[in-house]
Design an enzyme around this catalytic site. Sequence first.
Site, PDB file in Angstrom:
ATOM      1  N   VAL A  21       0.833  -1.202   0.000  1.00  7.10           N
ATOM      2  CA  VAL A  21       0.000   0.000   0.000  1.00  7.10           C
ATOM      3  C   VAL A  21       0.870   1.256   0.000  1.00  7.10           C
ATOM      4  CG1 VAL A  21      -1.664   1.331   1.341  1.00  7.10           C
ATOM      5  CG2 VAL A  21      -1.927  -1.137   1.119  1.00  7.10           C
ATOM      6  N   GLU A  36      -0.476   6.173  -5.858  1.00  5.37           N
ATOM      7  CA  GLU A  36      -1.816   6.447  -6.364  1.00  5.37           C
ATOM      8  C   GLU A  36      -2.084   7.949  -6.555  1.00  5.37           C
ATOM      9  OE1 GLU A  36      -1.051   5.098  -3.539  1.00  5.37           O
ATOM     10  OE2 GLU A  36      -2.022   6.122  -1.871  1.00  5.37           O
ATOM     11  N   ASP A  88       6.944  34.806 -37.733  1.00  3.37           N
ATOM     12  CA  ASP A  88       6.662  35.914 -38.645  1.00  3.37           C
ATOM     13  C   ASP A  88       7.538  37.078 -38.263  1.00  3.37           C
ATOM     14  OD1 ASP A  88       4.507  34.940 -40.049  1.00  3.37           O
ATOM     15  OD2 ASP A  88       3.067  35.508 -38.493  1.00  3.37           O
TER      16      ASP A  88
HETATM   17  P1  ADP Z   1       4.691  39.695 -43.348  1.00  2.02           P
HETATM   18  O1  ADP Z   1       3.479  39.717 -42.486  1.00  2.02           O
HETATM   19  O2  ADP Z   1       5.517  38.479 -43.208  1.00  2.02           O
HETATM   20  O3  ADP Z   1       5.502  40.931 -43.277  1.00  2.02           O
HETATM   21  P2  ADP Z   1       2.774  39.850 -45.504  1.00  2.02           P
HETATM   22  O4  ADP Z   1       2.346  38.551 -46.061  1.00  2.02           O
HETATM   23  O5  ADP Z   1       1.870  40.603 -44.624  1.00  2.02           O
HETATM   24  O6  ADP Z   1       4.201  39.626 -44.836  1.00  2.02           O
HETATM   25  O7  ADP Z   1       3.147  40.814 -46.680  1.00  2.02           O
HETATM   26  C1  ADP Z   1       4.000  40.434 -47.709  1.00  2.02           C
HETATM   27  C2  ADP Z   1       4.189  41.552 -48.655  1.00  2.02           C
HETATM   28  O8  ADP Z   1       2.950  41.866 -49.275  1.00  2.02           O
HETATM   29  C3  ADP Z   1       4.655  42.840 -48.020  1.00  2.02           C
HETATM   30  O9  ADP Z   1       6.039  42.922 -47.997  1.00  2.02           O
HETATM   31  C4  ADP Z   1       4.075  43.896 -48.921  1.00  2.02           C
HETATM   32  O10 ADP Z   1       4.955  44.127 -50.010  1.00  2.02           O
HETATM   33  C5  ADP Z   1       2.818  43.263 -49.435  1.00  2.02           C
HETATM   34  N1  ADP Z   1       1.661  43.713 -48.668  1.00  2.02           N
HETATM   35  C6  ADP Z   1       1.441  43.564 -47.340  1.00  2.02           C
HETATM   36  N2  ADP Z   1       0.274  44.081 -46.974  1.00  2.02           N
HETATM   37  C7  ADP Z   1      -0.285  44.575 -48.090  1.00  2.02           C
HETATM   38  C8  ADP Z   1      -1.522  45.225 -48.390  1.00  2.02           C
HETATM   39  N3  ADP Z   1      -2.437  45.471 -47.465  1.00  2.02           N
HETATM   40  N4  ADP Z   1      -1.757  45.575 -49.671  1.00  2.02           N
HETATM   41  C9  ADP Z   1      -0.855  45.311 -50.608  1.00  2.02           C
HETATM   42  N5  ADP Z   1       0.298  44.718 -50.407  1.00  2.02           N
HETATM   43  C10 ADP Z   1       0.609  44.330 -49.166  1.00  2.02           C
END
Ligand code: ADP
Length: 923
Positions: free
Chosen positions: A293, A298, A340
């Site tokens: 025991v 337990e 990111d």
């Molecule tokens: P991260 O979040 O990794 O910086 P995103 O995917 O948000 O990358 O953006 C990638 C690219 O897309 C940016 O570097 C920019 O050139 C373009 N981008 C981001 N936001 C916008 C938007 N609202 N409209 C147009 N182009 C965008």
Amino acid sequence: MTHAGSGRKATVAAEGGPDPRTPLPELLRALDAGPDGLTSAQARERLTRYGPNQLRRHRRRSWWRELGRQVVHPLALLLWVAAALAWVSGTATLAGAIVVVIALNAVFASVQERQAERAVEALTRYLPQRARVRRDGRWQEVPTTDLVPGDVLAIGEGDRVSADARLLDGTVEVDLSALTGESQPAYRSADAPDHAGSRTEAGNLVFSGTSCLADEAHALVYATGMRTELGRIAALSQRVGREESPLERQVRRVAWLIAAVAVAVGAVFFPIGVLAAGMPVADAFTFAIGLLVANVPEGLLPTITLALAVGVRGLARTGAVVKRLSAVETLGSTTVICTDKTGTLTENRMRVTALHAGDELLDPLPERPDRPGVALCALAGAMVACNNAELRTDGAVGDPTETALLRLAAGLGLPDRPDRAARRAQFHFDPKLRLMSTVDAVGGELWLHTKGAPEEVLRRCTTVLTADGRERPLDDARRAELTRAVTEQADRGRRVLAAARRRLAATPGHPPGGAGAGPGERAGVERDLTFLGFVAMIDPPRPEVPDAVARCHTAGIRIIMVTGDHGRTAAAIARQVGITRGDATVVTGVDLDRLSADELRRLLSDRREVVFARVSPEAKLHIAEALRADGQTVAMTGDGVNDAPALRRADIGVAMGRTGTDVTREAATMVLTDDNFATIVAAVAAGRRAYDNVRKFILYIFAHATPEVVPFLVFALTAGAVPLPLTVMQILAIDLGTETLPALALGREPAEPGLMQRPPRRRTEQVIDVPMLVRAWAFLGLISAVLVLGGFFVVLLWAGWRPGDPTGPGSPLHGAYQQATTMTFLGIVACQIGTAFAARTEHASLRTVGVTSNRLLLWGIAFEIVFAALVVTVPVLRDVFGTRPPPPELLALLLLFPPVVWGADEIRRAALRARRRTATRTG
Ligand code: ADP
Ligand code: MG
């Protein structure tokens, strides 16, 4: 509305509400709603009528049921068998004592389980769900629990739909898998014909619990709470069992192993006691049962569950909401964090600092700009038109990249509000294309406005706008020049965004594109553009990030940046925050697509410093897979809808609580309420700490086995010349009164220094390993056993006992024998106090943690001492446990026990540390 009317409606609602498949005007009438939503007064009234929009939680298991479950727990059943055996063999006291052990354990386990459950439930508080609804004629954010039938709901990309609703306008792509199990996305459109079949197949309905993958729509809520399709399923389905974590699985296995050992020890003792030591059969039998025991662990599992739950609660307070208990231990073994850039490493507070328009570079932007020229006006105009953000007096709403553009326009004294009335169509920002476009009516003409990554924009341009407003062909030299200017900005860690435009038609007829436009159509529109210029934005790294990055590096955790941004920007930021030191290998999405899975895996294991830039969300999935194939434990962040698969594939999917979409929050294991990279590192540290603490209390619980078993070995090996140093009831007293509280307290130990200076634990590593068992049984346990036996013999010898003298009831030495067993009992308690202090650290010296830093442990020990004192002094308890206080001068010896056990372990740890230091110096 009359009272009678609302009463009738309430009954309709109770029966399931109006049929959403009736034609819209009828449905609106049935819901007493309009296309412009409800007033807040109406919403309030309906909220009281229909109740909050939430699934009714399953009733908690009642106290009795929970206790009952613990009482029939397999390890408890083993104890029941022991109790029954004790009863049969005629020792009712022992049988009673075992039942008390079972009962107390059941109570403890239930309390712990309940606390753990509560800690996990409390997490929902940290992640409030919100929805956008039309109330009082304007769009508002409300908690999803406040949604009522009749509300007009806005549904956008990445949103979780939080009530059953019928689309009023727009088209959405939805993921119905929560309802139908079908993982193919489905299309739902306001224009879909009414459908007579099953509701989930109706083309114009969306449902609570599903999510929107693309596009946007407005919808009329017709059912909330338990009246939704999801509510019906929830009402049917049983409570889902909590999945057991690998740690708990391991511990359960070990608990069984130890239980088996306990049974074996008992079984071996019985014949030895009878045959070798000449014990009466009944005595040997009860003692064997007592040993069994005492050694059945337990209480181990609930203690671990609680330790993990406490870890989860602590994490939530630091900004990381974890959705599974098992995530805590996985976090602790994280070897790679894929993160990111924007918003996680940086503040996501963009500000335009330079721009290029009409052949002119403004870097830095002048404080007080002159009247902007034609080219600059065109650039700013396009960036404002192609924009979904808004500057309000109480702050900006929308994507920070876009609000920065609006602020730029405002600073230049230009219009800073997208003219939504002029917008005819929109091509959403697509992270794969890295472009966004709108079609706008400007002065009787249709114009396409595009903004996005400079390479992508440039690729689609054939002309460029000059300073005087004319369009000049974009020749190769000019293209190269612009690319160079962009690269120069990116090299400084700036986010560069270009804009372009094209006149589509002289008269606004049927606009191309819009919601539901195919990719072919999009490509057909986003071409032959006129380049207007670009802006460069700074987004400063979060101040706490460089420190967190350094902490990861000392902790042997690799950081890989995965971003959609420009490679140069990414590399510059990676350097700024310390992720890379030398020249990092920048792998772009295009490079990545060319690599096979195997090549990618090799690249990741060969190159330590890799930055992924201009990658699509799908590429994140490949990166996660390659790392996992390489045996890494991967934490991966994401915020967009398309990141969800990568988050699911990673060991720890990390979603953003503020900027992320509901879809990623659902796919993730952990949600950061502050979006901050540093919080991930804090969570890893917390995970390591929780795991360490589990080891600490297992060590503590295991250590007492040796001082309990060795006395009986001495008895057996001397063939009874030495009487049994411990009675069976005393063993149970140790098991019961002295173990649980300090063990619980060890589960809340503060982090040990050096926690983040160690390399990550390997996933295959067992929570209970050989060095730990050696430390528990052969070191702490053995020292305790020697001390305890020493105490026992001193008391006996003091009274004039010599080996072989009878000590049984009636013999002259019986009183001394009872004192001696009491000394053994108190000795074990004293040694366990020393063990508890020793167990507090695995490597460091206790001084570095602080001797009194765990208050709970001090209380636990105080309780332990009081309990032991009562067992030895209260007459009733003295009779039950067969104790008798030893002479005071010998009792004083006990004061030495804790410092000896603890001190010995301090020396052992110091020696280990010294050895490791020389090893690292020479190695
Ligand atoms: P991260 O979040 O990794 O910086 P995103 O995917 O948000 O990358 O953006 C990638 C690219 O897309 C940016 O570097 C920019 O050139 C373009 N981008 C981001 N936001 C916008 C938007 N609202 N409209 C147009 N182009 C965008
Ligand atoms: Mg982004």
